[in-house]
Structure formats: C-alpha cells, structure tokens
Design an enzyme around this catalytic site. Structure first.
Site, PDB file in Angstrom:
ATOM      1  N   LYS A 116       0.825  -1.285   0.128  1.00 46.27           N
ATOM      2  CA  LYS A 116       0.188   0.096   0.070  1.00 46.27           C
ATOM      3  C   LYS A 116       0.911   1.181  -0.022  1.00 46.27           C
ATOM      4  O   LYS A 116       0.650   2.183  -0.749  1.00 46.27           O
ATOM      5  CB  LYS A 116      -1.019   0.012   1.134  1.00 46.27           C
ATOM      6  CG  LYS A 116      -2.072  -0.974   1.183  1.00 46.27           C
ATOM      7  CD  LYS A 116      -2.883  -1.446   2.362  1.00 46.27           C
ATOM      8  CE  LYS A 116      -3.739  -2.521   2.166  1.00 46.27           C
ATOM      9  NZ  LYS A 116      -4.706  -2.600   3.205  1.00 46.27           N
ATOM     10  N   GLN A 139      -4.733  -1.310   9.581  1.00 45.43           N
ATOM     11  CA  GLN A 139      -4.517  -2.838   9.064  1.00 45.43           C
ATOM     12  C   GLN A 139      -5.296  -3.781  10.249  1.00 45.43           C
ATOM     13  O   GLN A 139      -4.747  -3.888  11.221  1.00 45.43           O
ATOM     14  CB  GLN A 139      -3.186  -3.152   8.777  1.00 45.43           C
ATOM     15  CG  GLN A 139      -3.104  -4.479   7.835  1.00 45.43           C
ATOM     16  CD  GLN A 139      -3.708  -4.487   6.416  1.00 45.43           C
ATOM     17  OE1 GLN A 139      -3.820  -3.174   5.897  1.00 45.43           O
ATOM     18  NE2 GLN A 139      -4.000  -5.478   5.964  1.00 45.43           N
ATOM     19  N   ASP A 150     -10.887   3.341   4.789  1.00 43.44           N
ATOM     20  CA  ASP A 150     -11.155   1.726   4.920  1.00 43.44           C
ATOM     21  C   ASP A 150     -12.810   1.382   5.103  1.00 43.44           C
ATOM     22  O   ASP A 150     -13.211   0.454   4.644  1.00 43.44           O
ATOM     23  CB  ASP A 150     -10.543   1.114   6.159  1.00 43.44           C
ATOM     24  CG  ASP A 150      -9.479   0.117   5.627  1.00 43.44           C
ATOM     25  OD1 ASP A 150      -9.577  -0.171   4.364  1.00 43.44           O
ATOM     26  OD2 ASP A 150      -8.654  -0.444   6.348  1.00 43.44           O
TER      27      ASP A 150
HETATM   28  N1  L37 Z   1      -8.245  -1.881   3.393  1.00 45.70           N
HETATM   29  N2  L37 Z   1      -7.665  -4.164   3.591  1.00 45.70           N
HETATM   30  C1  L37 Z   1      -8.017  -3.259   3.994  1.00 45.70           C
HETATM   31  N3  L37 Z   1      -7.837  -2.913   5.398  1.00 45.70           N
HETATM   32  C2  L37 Z   1      -7.658  -4.112   6.010  1.00 45.70           C
HETATM   33  O1  L37 Z   1      -7.747  -3.931   7.570  1.00 45.70           O
HETATM   34  N4  L37 Z   1      -6.951  -6.324   6.349  1.00 45.70           N
HETATM   35  C3  L37 Z   1      -7.528  -5.207   5.721  1.00 45.70           C
HETATM   36  C4  L37 Z   1      -7.374  -5.189   4.133  1.00 45.70           C
HETATM   37  N5  L37 Z   1      -7.016  -6.356   3.670  1.00 45.70           N
HETATM   38  C5  L37 Z   1      -5.822  -6.372   2.634  1.00 45.70           C
HETATM   39  O2  L37 Z   1      -5.177  -5.374   2.702  1.00 45.70           O
HETATM   40  N6  L37 Z   1      -5.881  -7.447   1.685  1.00 45.70           N
HETATM   41  C6  L37 Z   1      -4.865  -7.764   0.591  1.00 45.70           C
HETATM   42  C7  L37 Z   1      -5.072  -8.747   0.097  1.00 45.70           C
HETATM   43  C8  L37 Z   1      -4.476  -9.077  -0.846  1.00 45.70           C
HETATM   44  C9  L37 Z   1      -3.617  -8.226  -1.591  1.00 45.70           C
HETATM   45  C10 L37 Z   1      -3.835  -6.770  -1.033  1.00 45.70           C
HETATM   46  C11 L37 Z   1      -4.587  -6.561  -0.302  1.00 45.70           C
HETATM   47  C12 L37 Z   1      -2.992  -8.217  -2.929  1.00 45.70           C
HETATM   48  O3  L37 Z   1      -2.298  -7.226  -3.486  1.00 45.70           O
HETATM   49  N7  L37 Z   1      -2.513  -9.461  -3.320  1.00 45.70           N
HETATM   50  C13 L37 Z   1      -1.754  -9.855  -4.450  1.00 45.70           C
HETATM   51  C14 L37 Z   1      -0.700 -10.946  -4.207  1.00 45.70           C
HETATM   52  C15 L37 Z   1      -0.058 -10.388  -3.220  1.00 45.70           C
HETATM   53  C16 L37 Z   1       1.379 -11.169  -2.825  1.00 45.70           C
HETATM   54  O4  L37 Z   1       1.894 -11.658  -3.749  1.00 45.70           O
HETATM   55  O5  L37 Z   1       1.469 -11.613  -1.526  1.00 45.70           O
HETATM   56  C17 L37 Z   1      -2.918 -10.611  -5.516  1.00 45.70           C
HETATM   57  O6  L37 Z   1      -2.351 -10.467  -6.905  1.00 45.70           O
HETATM   58  O7  L37 Z   1      -3.862 -11.041  -5.118  1.00 45.70           O
END
Ligand code: L37
Ligand code: NAP
Length: 292
Positions: free
Chosen positions: A54, A98, A121
């Site tokens: 982020k 988070q 959020d």
């Molecule tokens: N806004 N999001 C917000 N607030 C929170 O309190 N827990 C939480 C939340 N969750 C969160 O950020 N989840 C999340 C899950 C996956 C990704 C980003 C955010 C993401 O980008 N995933 C990638 C792979 C990431 C990796 O390689 O580890 C994807 O392509 O899915």
C-alpha cells in the site's frame, strides 16, 4: 467455453494512472498532495506485506504516506492516542488501521475513533451503517468490496436483476460486498459456514463472489455455465516447486471454473491489486473533500 480472464492487475494499473493524473493536478493547483497514514500493529507477515504494498502504491501515484508500525503489545490507550493524533494532523487525509488487531485490543473502539472524514477503509460504524441502508451514502466504501464492484463495472457486467451469491459474511468483505450488490439491484444470497447444500446454492449464481478463505473450495461443477466469478480469496498453499515454498490460490478452483464461467478473476492478479487501487482512490477523494 473458456472464460474471459478479468485482469485485475491491469485494471488496477489503469486506475492508479487516473489517480496519479489527479494528484499531479492537485499539486499544481493547490500545492498539496493527499496523505495516507498506515497503522500496523504487531508482526503478522501477511499484514506487513499488504501495508508495504500500500505504501509503495502511494509513492507511485504521488500520495504521501505516514507509517506507524507499532508493537503487538501496545495498550489500547496508546493506540487510541496514535489515531487521535492522526485525526488532528492536517497532512493526513486517510487513516488505515490494518486488520486484524491483536486480541487484547478493542477493535470497535479503535475504528470508531477514526475521524469519519478520514475513514478511507470505510470501517467506522457510521460508515458501515450508512452503507447498509438505502439512500444513506457512506463517506467511504470499504476497499475490497468496492474493488469487486469496480471489476464488474469495468468488465461491462450488468448487476441489476441478476442472481448474486456471496460466499462469506465477514465485516471486511462478505457483508459489505453483499450490501453493494443489493443496492445495485441484484437478487442476493449470502452463504456462510452453516449454509446447507452450498454447491446447489452457488449453482444459482449469475454473479458469484467468493470470500471464505478456503483454498480452491468452489469446484467447477458448482458454477452455473456463463456465470461471472469474482474470487476474493488469497490463500497460501504449500508448493515445493515454488521459490518461496508456497503459492497463492483463491477460494475457487480456477482451472475447473474457467471452463464453465463466462468471466473470472485470477489469484493473484485479480481482486488484490484492486483493493490497493481503491484505497488510493478513497484517500484522494478524502483529500479533495478537504479542498471543497
Ligand atoms: N483495506 N484491506 C484493508 N484494510 C484491512 O484492515 N486487512 C485489511 C485489508 N486487507 C488487505 O489489505 N488485503 C489484501 C489482500 C491481497 C492483496 C492486497 C491486500 C494483494 O495485492 N494481493 C496480491 C498478491 C500479493 C502477494 O503476492 O502476496 C494479488 O495479486 O492478489
Ligand atoms: P473471514 O473473516 O475468515 O470470513 C470467512 C467467511 O467465510 C465467514 O463468513 C465464514 O462463515 C465463511 N466460511 C468459512 N468457511 C466456510 C465454508 N466451508 N463454507 C461456507 N462458508 C465458509 O475471512 P475474510 O477476512 O472475509 O477473508 C476471506 C478471504 O478473502 C481470505 O482468503 C482473505 O485472505 C481474502 N481477502 C482478500 C482481500 C483482497 O484484497 N483480495 C482482502 C481481504 C481478504 P461464518 O461467518 O459462519 O464463520
């Protein structure tokens, strides 16, 4: 039939480009940029990764980020103070705490303390309440649910009148995404761990949103031919052939489902990048409100 792959990574990149242009205009016209504060409590690996992603995304579009990495044993009072200080900081337009927080922290009290105008959020009880009621627009819509709807919009999927099935009823994903689908006039079914005959219920869905956190639980033969599938699940499964020893899979068996669905999101590269793009969008919108 092989499904259209909904490329969340590419759509999110387009959205980040749109945001970057707007941030540059704000800087040129008002000599200010949006600011996002991230609050991370403890050392959960997944949360650390997401917060890092982020902050990197903020930097890429010109949003300032303010990091608060706090110990797992921080007291309720000290965490509350961090939030209150961020509420008072005029350079901060969005505050992201988070989740999940450690067990000794009263999550509801912390989320309620975030200024409504900075609740990017969308988890403040008042924003959730407004999200759940007809014609009561919340100031911010939670990022992952908003990202799911944006994927449907940008793929040209009609929601109105369709049968939508949401798997999962969590505060972060299942419940808010269900509310958004309902407001868009889908006919809605919400499933959870006590739902009976899950495969049959899923088979009724024209639009399926899966957010259960169970690797590849939804099989190809559960899915109605031609359905649109949004897979929110991000699950690490052991894989000795992968560099890190694991790989990420969704809640849907992608290889099977793509032969039945008309369109489907992959994992990774589907909803995840959209979650982050929507956080940037909410932060920019928050900063713009401050200018009005
Ligand atoms: N806004 N999001 C917000 N607030 C929170 O309190 N827990 C939480 C939340 N969750 C969160 O950020 N989840 C999340 C899950 C996956 C990704 C980003 C955010 C993401 O980008 N995933 C990638 C792979 C990431 C990796 O390689 O580890 C994807 O392509 O899915
Ligand atoms: P959660 O809080 O654990 O909620 C899971 C939900 O699924 C609960 O409602 C639970 O039912 C239900 N469920 C669990 N097992 C089930 C089963 N066998 N059959 C039917 N329903 C079942 O999870 P979450 O935070 O919503 O996250 C869900 C998934 O999305 C996880 O994989 C998570 O990593 C991922 N996620 C992704 C993003 C992203 O940006 N891509 C963001 C957040 C989360 P009960 O209510 O009955 O317990």
């Amino acid at each position: 039939m092989t499904a259209q792959i909904i490329d969340g990574k590419a759509i999110a990149a387009t959205i980040r480009g749109e945001i970057k242009t707007e941030v540059e205009a704000m800087q040129a016209q008002h000599d200010k940029v949006p600011g996002l504060a991230t609050v991370l409590v403890g050392e959960r690996k997944d949360s650390q990764t997401y917060v890092r992603m982020k902050k990197k995304a903020c930097a890429e579009v010109g949003i300032a980020s303010f990091s608060h990495d706090l110990p797992a044993d921080i007291s309720q009072a000290d965490l509350l103070k961090v939030v209150q200080d961020l509420n008072a900081n005029p350079d901060v337009h969005g505050i992201l705490v988070q989740l999940p927080l450690p067990d000794h922290i009263d999550e509801e009290e912390i989320l309620s303390a975030i200024s409504l105008e900075k609740d990017v959020d969308g988890f403040h009880p008042i924003n959730i309440g407004r999200l759940s009621m007809k014609r009561r627009d919340p100031l911010f819509v939670p990022c992952t649910p908003k990202g799911c709807i944006e994927l449907l919009n940008r793929t040209g999927v009609t929601i109105e009148g369709k049968r939508a099935v949401v798997l999962g009823r969590s505060n972060i994903v299942g419940l808010p995404v269900a509310m958004l689908l309902l407001h868009r006039n889908a006919t809605l079914t919400i499933c959870h761990s006590r739902t009976q005959n899950l495969p049959q219920v899923v088979h009724e869905a024209d639009i399926l949103i899966a957010a259960v956190g169970r690797p590849e639980m939804v099989k190809g033969d559960w899915i109605k031919p031609g359905a649109v599938v949004i897979d929110v699940g991000v699950n690490a499964v052991e894989d000795a052939s992968a560099k890190k020893g694991y790989r990420l899979v969704g809640d849907v068996d992608f290889a099977e489902a793509k032969e039945v669905a008309s369109a489907i999101t992959p994992v990774p590269g589907g909803v995840g990048p959209m979650t982050i793009a929507m956080l940037l969008r909410n932060t920019l919108d928050g900063a713009k409100q401050g200018l009005a």
